[in-house]
Scaffold this motif. Structure first.
Motif, PDB file in Angstrom:
ATOM      1  N   UNK A  83       0.801  -1.229   0.000  1.00  0.00           N
ATOM      2  CA  UNK A  83       0.000   0.000   0.000  1.00  0.00           C
ATOM      3  C   UNK A  83       0.834   1.281   0.000  1.00  0.00           C
ATOM      4  N   UNK A  84       1.766   1.369  -0.936  1.00  0.00           N
ATOM      5  CA  UNK A  84       2.513   2.621  -1.114  1.00  0.00           C
ATOM      6  C   UNK A  84       1.524   3.717  -1.496  1.00  0.00           C
ATOM      7  N   UNK A  85       1.636   4.864  -0.845  1.00  0.00           N
ATOM      8  CA  UNK A  85       0.782   6.010  -1.116  1.00  0.00           C
ATOM      9  C   UNK A  85       1.674   7.182  -1.511  1.00  0.00           C
ATOM     10  N   UNK A  86       1.701   7.460  -2.815  1.00  0.00           N
ATOM     11  CA  UNK A  86       2.590   8.509  -3.328  1.00  0.00           C
ATOM     12  C   UNK A  86       2.232   9.876  -2.753  1.00  0.00           C
ATOM     13  N   UNK A  87       0.946  10.161  -2.657  1.00  0.00           N
ATOM     14  CA  UNK A  87       0.491  11.461  -2.176  1.00  0.00           C
ATOM     15  C   UNK A  87       0.903  11.690  -0.713  1.00  0.00           C
ATOM     16  N   UNK A  89       3.279   9.965   0.690  1.00  0.00           N
ATOM     17  CA  UNK A  89       4.678   9.528   0.740  1.00  0.00           C
ATOM     18  C   UNK A  89       4.879   8.539   1.892  1.00  0.00           C
ATOM     19  N   UNK A  90       4.048   7.482   1.858  1.00  0.00           N
ATOM     20  CA  UNK A  90       4.065   6.492   2.930  1.00  0.00           C
ATOM     21  C   UNK A  90       3.890   5.090   2.365  1.00  0.00           C
ATOM     22  N   UNK A  91       4.167   4.120   3.213  1.00  0.00           N
ATOM     23  CA  UNK A  91       4.001   2.710   2.854  1.00  0.00           C
ATOM     24  C   UNK A  91       3.711   1.937   4.126  1.00  0.00           C
ATOM     25  N   UNK A  92       3.141   0.764   3.973  1.00  0.00           N
ATOM     26  CA  UNK A  92       2.909  -0.125   5.107  1.00  0.00           C
ATOM     27  C   UNK A  92       3.955  -1.240   5.105  1.00  0.00           C
ATOM     28  N   UNK A 118      15.903   0.694   4.984  1.00  0.00           N
ATOM     29  CA  UNK A 118      15.850   0.751   3.526  1.00  0.00           C
ATOM     30  C   UNK A 118      14.733   1.679   3.047  1.00  0.00           C
ATOM     31  N   UNK A 119      13.514   1.430   3.486  1.00  0.00           N
ATOM     32  CA  UNK A 119      12.364   2.122   2.887  1.00  0.00           C
ATOM     33  C   UNK A 119      12.296   3.582   3.285  1.00  0.00           C
ATOM     34  N   UNK A 120      12.819   3.933   4.456  1.00  0.00           N
ATOM     35  CA  UNK A 120      12.768   5.339   4.879  1.00  0.00           C
ATOM     36  C   UNK A 120      13.775   6.213   4.128  1.00  0.00           C
ATOM     37  N   UNK A 121      14.519   5.630   3.223  1.00  0.00           N
ATOM     38  CA  UNK A 121      15.300   6.428   2.278  1.00  0.00           C
ATOM     39  C   UNK A 121      14.391   7.045   1.212  1.00  0.00           C
ATOM     40  N   UNK A 122      13.184   6.468   1.057  1.00  0.00           N
ATOM     41  CA  UNK A 122      12.306   6.841  -0.047  1.00  0.00           C
ATOM     42  C   UNK A 122      10.956   7.414   0.388  1.00  0.00           C
ATOM     43  N   UNK A 123      10.516   7.104   1.610  1.00  0.00           N
ATOM     44  CA  UNK A 123       9.223   7.589   2.096  1.00  0.00           C
ATOM     45  C   UNK A 123       9.423   8.329   3.421  1.00  0.00           C
ATOM     46  N   UNK A 124       8.409   9.106   3.796  1.00  0.00           N
ATOM     47  CA  UNK A 124       8.473   9.872   5.043  1.00  0.00           C
ATOM     48  C   UNK A 124       7.833   9.158   6.224  1.00  0.00           C
ATOM     49  N   UNK A 125       6.923   8.210   5.930  1.00  0.00           N
ATOM     50  CA  UNK A 125       6.190   7.532   6.998  1.00  0.00           C
ATOM     51  C   UNK A 125       6.001   6.066   6.646  1.00  0.00           C
ATOM     52  N   UNK A 170       7.618   7.791  11.778  1.00  0.00           N
ATOM     53  CA  UNK A 170       8.011   8.874  10.872  1.00  0.00           C
ATOM     54  C   UNK A 170       9.522   8.848  10.672  1.00  0.00           C
ATOM     55  N   UNK A 171       9.934   9.214   9.467  1.00  0.00           N
ATOM     56  CA  UNK A 171      11.350   9.214   9.124  1.00  0.00           C
ATOM     57  C   UNK A 171      12.178   9.993  10.145  1.00  0.00           C
ATOM     58  N   UNK A 172      11.728  11.201  10.493  1.00  0.00           N
ATOM     59  CA  UNK A 172      12.536  12.038  11.391  1.00  0.00           C
ATOM     60  C   UNK A 172      12.701  11.401  12.773  1.00  0.00           C
ATOM     61  N   UNK A 173      11.718  10.651  13.212  1.00  0.00           N
ATOM     62  CA  UNK A 173      11.835   9.954  14.505  1.00  0.00           C
ATOM     63  C   UNK A 173      12.733   8.736  14.421  1.00  0.00           C
ATOM     64  N   UNK A 174      12.665   8.036  13.299  1.00  0.00           N
ATOM     65  CA  UNK A 174      13.483   6.828  13.118  1.00  0.00           C
ATOM     66  C   UNK A 174      14.962   7.193  13.032  1.00  0.00           C
TER      67      UNK A 174
END
Length: 176
Positions: A83-87, A89-92, A118-125, A170-174
Motif C-alpha cells: 500500500x505505497x501512497x505517493x500522495x 509519501x508512505x508505505x505499510x 531501507x524504505x525510509x530512504x524513499x518515504x516519510x512515513x 516517521x522518518x525524522x523519529x526513526x
C-alpha cells in the motif's frame, strides 16, 4: 514509485529475499503451526487452503519477502511492504509472521530495522496494521518506536474485515 520494494535486504544474521512462487512449501511449513496465528485477527492461516490465499496475496503484493537465517539457510517467516501512497509519501510494512522457534530471539527487531532503514530512504512515513488482540505484535511494534494513531476495520487479501490498530513511524523519529 521510483524505488523497489523487493530488493534483497540483509545484515550479518538474516536475509530478506523477494518471495517467489516456489517458496510456498517452505513457507507453509513455518505457517502450518496454529500457534503462529493464535493472536492474529485471521487465526486460521495455518490451514493449507487459507494459507494458499495468504500466499497468493503476498505474491500479488510484489513486496513480500521470505526471511532466512543466513547461518542455517532456514526459512524463518515472511514480511512485506504494501500500500505505497505517493500522495502521503508512505508505505505499510506488515503481514509478518515467524515460526515459534524464532520467537523471543530478537529476530523481528533486526528484520524490521532492515526494512525501515531501507524504505525510509524513499518515504516519510511507515504504517503498520496490528490486530487489536495481537498483544505480542503491539508490544514488538511499540519497542521499535511506532506510535498508535488510529483504529480501523481492515479487510486482508481475500479475508474478512477485522479491527486493527494503525501504528506509525516517521522518518525524522526513526533517524534520531
Amino acid at each position: 514509485m521510483n524505488f523497489s520494494v523487493q530488493t534483497i535486504l540483509e545484515n550479518k544474521d538474516y536475509q530478506l529475499i523477494p518471495l517467489q512462487q516456489g517458496d510456498f512449501e517452505s513457507l507453509y511449513e513455518v505457517a502450518s503451526n496454529p500457534k503462529v496465528w493464535e493472536q492474529h485477527p485471521n487465526n486460521d492461516r495455518y490451514k493449507r487452503d487459507v494459507f494458499k490465499n495468504f500466499f497468493k496475496g503476498a505474491m500479488e503484493s510484489k513486496g513480500a519477502f521470505k526471511i532466512i537465517d543466513k547461518s542455517t539457510g532456514e526459512v524463518l517467516g515472511s514480511s512485506r511492504y504494501y500500500d505505497f501512497d505517493e500522495k502521503d509519501n508512505s508505505i505499510f510494512i506488515g503481514y509478518t509472521f515467524y515460526g515459534t522457534g524464532s520467537w523471543g530471539k530478537g529476530i523481528n527487531p533486526q528484520v524490521k530495522k532492515l526494512m525501515l532503514d531501507y524504505i525510509l530512504q524513499f518515504v516519510d512515513k511507515v504504517y503498520f496494521h496490528v490486530g487489536k488482540n495481537n498483544i505480542r505484535s503491539q508490544i514488538a511494534i511499540g519497542r521499535l518506536g511506532a506510535e498508535k494513531i488510529d483504529e480501523q476495520e481492515i479487510a486482508y487479501f481475500g479475508e474478512p474485515s477485522r479491527t486493527n490498530f494503525v501504528y506509525e513511524i516517521k522518518k525524522e523519529n526513526w533517524l534520531k
